[in-house]
Scaffold this motif. Structure first.
Motif, PDB file in Angstrom:
ATOM      1  N   ARG A   1     -10.893   7.629  -5.015  1.00  0.00           N
ATOM      2  CA  ARG A   1      -9.928   6.748  -4.374  1.00  0.00           C
ATOM      3  C   ARG A   1      -9.180   5.955  -5.438  1.00  0.00           C
ATOM      4  O   ARG A   1      -9.671   5.796  -6.560  1.00  0.00           O
ATOM      5  N   LEU A   2      -7.997   5.459  -5.064  1.00  0.00           N
ATOM      6  CA  LEU A   2      -7.314   4.472  -5.888  1.00  0.00           C
ATOM      7  C   LEU A   2      -7.582   3.106  -5.268  1.00  0.00           C
ATOM      8  O   LEU A   2      -8.724   2.733  -5.072  1.00  0.00           O
ATOM      9  N   ALA A   3      -6.561   2.349  -4.950  1.00  0.00           N
ATOM     10  CA  ALA A   3      -6.791   1.032  -4.357  1.00  0.00           C
ATOM     11  C   ALA A   3      -7.177   1.148  -2.887  1.00  0.00           C
ATOM     12  O   ALA A   3      -8.193   0.614  -2.445  1.00  0.00           O
ATOM     13  N   GLY A   4      -6.364   1.876  -2.115  1.00  0.00           N
ATOM     14  CA  GLY A   4      -6.653   1.994  -0.694  1.00  0.00           C
ATOM     15  C   GLY A   4      -6.555   3.400  -0.154  1.00  0.00           C
ATOM     16  O   GLY A   4      -6.874   3.638   1.006  1.00  0.00           O
TER      17      GLY A   4
ATOM     18  N   PHE B   1      -0.020  14.155 -10.089  1.00  0.00           N
ATOM     19  CA  PHE B   1       0.748  13.695  -8.922  1.00  0.00           C
ATOM     20  C   PHE B   1       0.139  14.270  -7.658  1.00  0.00           C
ATOM     21  O   PHE B   1      -0.330  15.414  -7.638  1.00  0.00           O
ATOM     22  N   GLN B   2       0.151  13.462  -6.593  1.00  0.00           N
ATOM     23  CA  GLN B   2      -0.387  13.884  -5.305  1.00  0.00           C
ATOM     24  C   GLN B   2       0.538  13.455  -4.179  1.00  0.00           C
ATOM     25  O   GLN B   2       1.104  12.359  -4.203  1.00  0.00           O
ATOM     26  N   ILE B   3       0.688  14.325  -3.191  1.00  0.00           N
ATOM     27  CA  ILE B   3       1.413  13.999  -1.969  1.00  0.00           C
ATOM     28  C   ILE B   3       0.486  14.283  -0.799  1.00  0.00           C
ATOM     29  O   ILE B   3      -0.253  15.271  -0.821  1.00  0.00           O
ATOM     30  N   ALA B   4       0.502  13.408   0.211  1.00  0.00           N
ATOM     31  CA  ALA B   4      -0.483  13.522   1.290  1.00  0.00           C
ATOM     32  C   ALA B   4       0.137  13.160   2.636  1.00  0.00           C
ATOM     33  O   ALA B   4       0.184  11.981   3.010  1.00  0.00           O
ATOM     34  N   PRO B   5       0.627  14.131   3.394  1.00  0.00           N
ATOM     35  CA  PRO B   5       1.021  13.844   4.773  1.00  0.00           C
ATOM     36  C   PRO B   5      -0.206  13.471   5.592  1.00  0.00           C
ATOM     37  O   PRO B   5      -1.280  14.063   5.432  1.00  0.00           O
ATOM     38  N   MET B   6      -0.043  12.494   6.467  1.00  0.00           N
ATOM     39  CA  MET B   6      -1.198  12.008   7.237  1.00  0.00           C
ATOM     40  C   MET B   6      -0.753  11.411   8.552  1.00  0.00           C
ATOM     41  O   MET B   6       0.416  11.032   8.719  1.00  0.00           O
TER      42      MET B   6
ATOM     43  N   GLY C   1       1.547   9.759   1.892  1.00  0.00           N
ATOM     44  CA  GLY C   1       0.961   9.111   0.722  1.00  0.00           C
ATOM     45  C   GLY C   1       1.440   9.747  -0.577  1.00  0.00           C
ATOM     46  O   GLY C   1       1.475  10.969  -0.704  1.00  0.00           O
ATOM     47  N   LEU C   2       1.791   8.906  -1.544  1.00  0.00           N
ATOM     48  CA  LEU C   2       2.233   9.357  -2.868  1.00  0.00           C
ATOM     49  C   LEU C   2       1.359   8.685  -3.919  1.00  0.00           C
ATOM     50  O   LEU C   2       1.314   7.455  -3.996  1.00  0.00           O
ATOM     51  N   ASN C   3       0.665   9.471  -4.717  1.00  0.00           N
ATOM     52  CA  ASN C   3      -0.224   8.953  -5.750  1.00  0.00           C
ATOM     53  C   ASN C   3       0.141   9.551  -7.102  1.00  0.00           C
ATOM     54  O   ASN C   3       0.422  10.754  -7.194  1.00  0.00           O
ATOM     55  N   THR C   4       0.118   8.739  -8.139  1.00  0.00           N
ATOM     56  CA  THR C   4       0.351   9.234  -9.495  1.00  0.00           C
ATOM     57  C   THR C   4      -0.693   8.644 -10.437  1.00  0.00           C
ATOM     58  O   THR C   4      -1.223   7.556 -10.195  1.00  0.00           O
ATOM     59  N   ARG C   5      -0.954   9.385 -11.509  1.00  0.00           N
ATOM     60  CA  ARG C   5      -1.845   8.894 -12.562  1.00  0.00           C
ATOM     61  C   ARG C   5      -1.236   9.182 -13.921  1.00  0.00           C
ATOM     62  O   ARG C   5      -0.827  10.317 -14.203  1.00  0.00           O
ATOM     63  N   PHE C   6      -1.157   8.148 -14.753  1.00  0.00           N
ATOM     64  CA  PHE C   6      -0.729   8.285 -16.147  1.00  0.00           C
ATOM     65  C   PHE C   6      -1.946   8.001 -17.027  1.00  0.00           C
ATOM     66  O   PHE C   6      -2.427   6.870 -17.093  1.00  0.00           O
ATOM     67  N   LYS C   7      -2.423   9.019 -17.707  1.00  0.00           N
ATOM     68  CA  LYS C   7      -3.606   8.889 -18.544  1.00  0.00           C
ATOM     69  C   LYS C   7      -3.220   8.282 -19.882  1.00  0.00           C
ATOM     70  O   LYS C   7      -2.418   8.852 -20.633  1.00  0.00           O
TER      71      LYS C   7
END
Length: 287
Positions: free
Chosen positions: A44-47, A172-177, A200-206
């Motif tokens: 999970r990220l924040a929520g 990068f992640q996309i999540a229809p819900m 939902g749109l999620n990204t991560r920069f390492k």
């Protein structure tokens, strides 16, 4: 002379034949192709959830915590005096592709049960270029002050998470819900919808081997409840062996997607957000 010739031939056999055999074995060795398991640092990220899965036999204990709105100022110590919302949860890997979990959130005393199924896993060879995970969540609001039946207390979420690790530095992640509440909370005269849709749109920069900067954004698609804003969070993540620490600024107060879609009335871009953190501890029970 004859003995010298025979000795030379025997030496040739012992020196050349093993090298030839080894070369043949190396050419026939199977190619190793494994799933990419670090698209995101945590489940999970924040929520919102990510495509990351617990491995078989691993148990993750998570404490999720946030405060009130920072915009309330120094008199409220920038939200800390407003009272916290806390979610404690366990996630377990039944297999590498099937995870289950249970959590409880202090607001509304919401208890939720989660299942995640990995339909596809991105492979190192790029033979499968995406990870696809189906998530289902069912919650029940156990707050005693609501005078409603058991079925009226239920809420649901279904999400299809599609993600790719594009490089060592970026995912990068996309999540229809969609979410559904049998009863809208809090009960009011405002225009409310039992069912809500989001993307939902999620990204991560390492940043390095231990640290990441991640974002999540949850715009609502279609009907939106009165006063509800799109949720957004910015998270700084640190991995320390068996622990993952996530420190973030988030607009929503709740920690499940269905509540963020239906009940977030704080706008991040309006300067209203709250400080929060997650603590993850992984136990390798199957090892």
């Amino acid at each position: 002379m004859k003995l010298l010739t025979q000795a030379s031939f025997i030496a040739f056999i012992f020196l050349v034949i093993p090298q030839f055999a080894n070369a043949q074995m190396e050419r026939k060795r199977a190619f190793s192709d494994r799933p990419i398991n670090d698209i995101f640092l945590g489940t999970r990220l924040a929520g919102t959830s990510t495509v990351s899965m617990m491995e078989k036999g691993d148990l993750n204990y998570m404490i999720m915590h946030n405060f009130g709105e920072i915009s309330t100022g120094i008199d409220n110590f920038y939200g800390i005096d407003s009272g916290a919302n806390v979610r404690m949860a366990f996630d377990y890997g039944l297999t590498d592709r099937l995870n289950i979990g249970i959590g409880r959130t202090s607001v509304d005393d919401n208890v939720d049960i989660t299942a995640k199924i990995a339909l596809l896993q991105q492979m190192e060879s790029n033979r499968i270029p995406l990870s696809v995970v189906l998530k289902g969540n069912i919650g029940i609001t156990t707050e005693k002050s609501y005078d409603i039946s058991f079925t009226e207390r239920l809420n649901f979420l279904t999400s299809m998470m599609i993600a790719r690790k594009f490089s060592d530095m970026f995912s990068f992640q996309i999540a229809p819900m969609f979410s559904h509440f049998n009863t809208v909370f809090p009960i009011s005269n405002e225009k409310q919808y039992n069912t809500n849709f989001g993307l939902g749109l999620n990204t991560r920069f390492k940043m390095n081997e231990r640290k990441s900067l991640s974002f999540e954004y949850l715009p609502i698609i279609g009907n939106k409840n009165s006063g509800v804003e799109n949720h957004l969070a910015v998270a700084y993540e640190i991995e320390t062996g068996g622990h993952i620490f996530q420190i973030f600024l988030m607009s929503g107060r709740m920690f499940t997607e269905q509540h963020l879609l239906a009940r977030n009335k704080v706008g991040f871009f309006k300067g209203d957000f709250r400080l929060g953190f997650n603590i993850n501890r992984v136990f390798g029970l199957g090892k």
